[in-house]
Design an enzyme around this catalytic site. Sequence first.
Site, PDB file in Angstrom:
ATOM      1  N   PRO A  71     -40.191   0.392 -35.949  1.00 31.66           N
ATOM      2  CA  PRO A  71     -39.516  -0.044 -34.725  1.00 31.66           C
ATOM      3  C   PRO A  71     -38.810   1.031 -33.888  1.00 31.66           C
ATOM      4  O   PRO A  71     -39.065   1.132 -32.685  1.00 31.66           O
ATOM      5  CB  PRO A  71     -38.507  -1.086 -35.237  1.00 31.66           C
ATOM      6  CG  PRO A  71     -39.145  -1.622 -36.481  1.00 31.66           C
ATOM      7  CD  PRO A  71     -39.830  -0.447 -37.104  1.00 31.66           C
ATOM      8  N   THR A 101     -42.314   4.057 -30.547  1.00 30.23           N
ATOM      9  CA  THR A 101     -41.613   4.447 -29.312  1.00 30.23           C
ATOM     10  C   THR A 101     -40.174   4.764 -29.685  1.00 30.23           C
ATOM     11  O   THR A 101     -39.421   3.861 -30.066  1.00 30.23           O
ATOM     12  CB  THR A 101     -41.638   3.306 -28.277  1.00 30.23           C
ATOM     13  OG1 THR A 101     -42.993   2.958 -28.014  1.00 30.23           O
ATOM     14  CG2 THR A 101     -40.946   3.732 -26.993  1.00 30.23           C
ATOM     15  N   LYS A 176     -44.148   8.186 -22.198  1.00 33.57           N
ATOM     16  CA  LYS A 176     -44.068   6.737 -22.460  1.00 33.57           C
ATOM     17  C   LYS A 176     -42.817   6.124 -21.816  1.00 33.57           C
ATOM     18  O   LYS A 176     -42.885   5.101 -21.140  1.00 33.57           O
ATOM     19  CB  LYS A 176     -44.071   6.527 -23.985  1.00 33.57           C
ATOM     20  CG  LYS A 176     -43.578   5.195 -24.483  1.00 33.57           C
ATOM     21  CD  LYS A 176     -44.622   4.117 -24.424  1.00 33.57           C
ATOM     22  CE  LYS A 176     -44.023   2.779 -24.837  1.00 33.57           C
ATOM     23  NZ  LYS A 176     -44.930   1.675 -24.721  1.00 33.57           N
ATOM     24  N   LYS A 251     -35.063  -1.939 -24.847  1.00 31.70           N
ATOM     25  CA  LYS A 251     -35.069  -0.762 -25.738  1.00 31.70           C
ATOM     26  C   LYS A 251     -35.608   0.467 -24.991  1.00 31.70           C
ATOM     27  O   LYS A 251     -35.002   1.540 -25.015  1.00 31.70           O
ATOM     28  CB  LYS A 251     -35.950  -1.070 -26.952  1.00 31.70           C
ATOM     29  CG  LYS A 251     -36.130   0.101 -27.883  1.00 31.70           C
ATOM     30  CD  LYS A 251     -37.242  -0.138 -28.890  1.00 31.70           C
ATOM     31  CE  LYS A 251     -37.759   1.196 -29.369  1.00 31.70           C
ATOM     32  NZ  LYS A 251     -38.959   1.124 -30.153  1.00 31.70           N
TER      33      LYS A 251
HETATM   34  P1  NAD Z   1     -42.854  -4.793 -35.698  1.00 33.69           P
HETATM   35  O1  NAD Z   1     -41.451  -5.063 -36.097  1.00 33.69           O
HETATM   36  O2  NAD Z   1     -43.803  -5.940 -35.481  1.00 33.69           O
HETATM   37  O3  NAD Z   1     -43.554  -3.825 -36.779  1.00 33.69           O
HETATM   38  C1  NAD Z   1     -42.894  -2.768 -37.397  1.00 33.69           C
HETATM   39  C2  NAD Z   1     -43.332  -2.767 -38.859  1.00 33.69           C
HETATM   40  O4  NAD Z   1     -42.813  -1.614 -39.508  1.00 33.69           O
HETATM   41  C3  NAD Z   1     -42.800  -3.972 -39.638  1.00 33.69           C
HETATM   42  O5  NAD Z   1     -43.889  -4.667 -40.230  1.00 33.69           O
HETATM   43  C4  NAD Z   1     -41.870  -3.348 -40.682  1.00 33.69           C
HETATM   44  O6  NAD Z   1     -41.869  -4.061 -41.919  1.00 33.69           O
HETATM   45  C5  NAD Z   1     -42.467  -1.975 -40.829  1.00 33.69           C
HETATM   46  N1  NAD Z   1     -41.554  -0.955 -41.340  1.00 33.69           N
HETATM   47  C6  NAD Z   1     -40.365  -0.546 -40.817  1.00 33.69           C
HETATM   48  N2  NAD Z   1     -39.851   0.443 -41.557  1.00 33.69           N
HETATM   49  C7  NAD Z   1     -40.733   0.681 -42.565  1.00 33.69           C
HETATM   50  C8  NAD Z   1     -40.758   1.581 -43.662  1.00 33.69           C
HETATM   51  N3  NAD Z   1     -39.767   2.459 -43.884  1.00 33.69           N
HETATM   52  N4  NAD Z   1     -41.809   1.534 -44.504  1.00 33.69           N
HETATM   53  C9  NAD Z   1     -42.810   0.653 -44.297  1.00 33.69           C
HETATM   54  N5  NAD Z   1     -42.850  -0.231 -43.287  1.00 33.69           N
HETATM   55  C10 NAD Z   1     -41.816  -0.204 -42.428  1.00 33.69           C
HETATM   56  O7  NAD Z   1     -42.768  -3.889 -34.371  1.00 33.69           O
HETATM   57  P2  NAD Z   1     -43.934  -3.576 -33.310  1.00 33.69           P
HETATM   58  O8  NAD Z   1     -43.880  -4.548 -32.191  1.00 33.69           O
HETATM   59  O9  NAD Z   1     -45.215  -3.358 -34.038  1.00 33.69           O
HETATM   60  O10 NAD Z   1     -43.392  -2.203 -32.710  1.00 33.69           O
HETATM   61  C11 NAD Z   1     -43.585  -0.965 -33.388  1.00 33.69           C
HETATM   62  C12 NAD Z   1     -43.362   0.144 -32.389  1.00 33.69           C
HETATM   63  O11 NAD Z   1     -44.344   0.015 -31.348  1.00 33.69           O
HETATM   64  C13 NAD Z   1     -41.995   0.120 -31.696  1.00 33.69           C
HETATM   65  O12 NAD Z   1     -41.514   1.426 -31.583  1.00 33.69           O
HETATM   66  C14 NAD Z   1     -42.298  -0.497 -30.339  1.00 33.69           C
HETATM   67  O13 NAD Z   1     -41.385  -0.085 -29.347  1.00 33.69           O
HETATM   68  C15 NAD Z   1     -43.692   0.052 -30.084  1.00 33.69           C
HETATM   69  N6  NAD Z   1     -44.507  -0.720 -29.130  1.00 33.69           N
HETATM   70  C16 NAD Z   1     -44.570  -2.080 -29.248  1.00 33.69           C
HETATM   71  C17 NAD Z   1     -45.351  -2.797 -28.338  1.00 33.69           C
HETATM   72  C18 NAD Z   1     -45.445  -4.309 -28.429  1.00 33.69           C
HETATM   73  O14 NAD Z   1     -45.922  -4.928 -27.468  1.00 33.69           O
HETATM   74  N7  NAD Z   1     -45.041  -4.923 -29.539  1.00 33.69           N
HETATM   75  C19 NAD Z   1     -46.069  -2.122 -27.336  1.00 33.69           C
HETATM   76  C20 NAD Z   1     -46.026  -0.725 -27.293  1.00 33.69           C
HETATM   77  C21 NAD Z   1     -45.229  -0.038 -28.200  1.00 33.69           C
END
Ligand code: NAD
Length: 304
Positions: A71, A101, A176, A251
């Site tokens: 995250p 991000t 980004k 964020k």
């Molecule tokens: P999410 O919460 O769905 O997924 C994050 C995953 O990381 C979770 O499954 C969590 O269990 C895992 N995690 C966290 N710490 C961990 C660790 N130490 N070891 C193993 N697993 C771990 O979040 P997301 O929506 O997939 O977002 C992830 C990133 O992508 C963020 O930085 C977000 O800003 C970026 N992003 C998201 C989107 C979107 O539309 N969701 C679009 C572009 C960028």
Amino acid sequence: MSDVSAFIGVGRMGGPMARNLARNANALGRRVRVFDKSNAAIAACQDAGADAAKSLEEAVGGADVIFSMVPAGPDVRSLYMDKGGIFEIAPKGALLVDCSTIDVATAQEVAKEARERGFRMLDAPVSGGVAGAEAATITFMVGGEASDLAEVRPQLEKMGAKVVHCGPSGMGEAAKICNNMITGISAVAVAESYAIGQRLGLDPKILYDVVSTSSGQTNIGTRNPPVAGIVDTASANRNFEPGFTIALMLKDLRLSQAAAKQVDQASPVGAAAAEIFALAAGAGLANLDTAGIYKLIAGKTLTD
Ligand code: NAD
């Protein structure tokens, strides 16, 4: 040289990305191993051909490329730098590719420590959302050495449609958050325009027709106008079901403000947009799509 890619953090974005990589593992001549704190997230990757790891150590053991998609900045810092983290347990020389991000300063600090500890590291955040991750149409914005990007490019191209080298460490994150700041500001501008237009008695379909081919045209306004019944792609048709949530936009706007402070650059409109998104999150709209900022601007409640 090993041929194992580890993918750490297979949630909403990392999950579909890792699945696309795993589906193409044979073509790439590689194996893909996934790990997440959530067992359900890991299980969701197995049908696509990914190997499930029971621990971070098992995931990165013997891997020459390690992707991460977690995250926020503190999660990246902890994943790489904590005791028992990637810097301690991954094979030296591995290419680390963080797709999360996060703020530019953290990305640069983690990459610097990676180099000092014998690794290579790229920041490679993405745009295009969950639907784009599923369809492998996301854009990667990459900071780091061109030769490291060249090595991992075939894998990125199985997960996305466009890969842009943005410069040295941190410049992927810079691109980004600069991009997303424009989108966040645009979302507010579009919402204000529709709210004013409607109060004046202007038909929103006519406003759309004019704006989408005039100087006020923006990607969010054309693809995702805040009033239902104008275009199929609008989240307004589904009561602002996301898409990219107000929480994530908040964020990213906060990250762009941190970056502005880091380099002492005034950013008054970005700051206002961040505050407007914070108000929306505080008003219970955090899980709506970004275009749902219209609800706050037009004085509507979650259920209006
Ligand atoms: P999410 O919460 O769905 O997924 C994050 C995953 O990381 C979770 O499954 C969590 O269990 C895992 N995690 C966290 N710490 C961990 C660790 N130490 N070891 C193993 N697993 C771990 O979040 P997301 O929506 O997939 O977002 C992830 C990133 O992508 C963020 O930085 C977000 O800003 C970026 N992003 C998201 C989107 C979107 O539309 N969701 C679009 C572009 C960028």
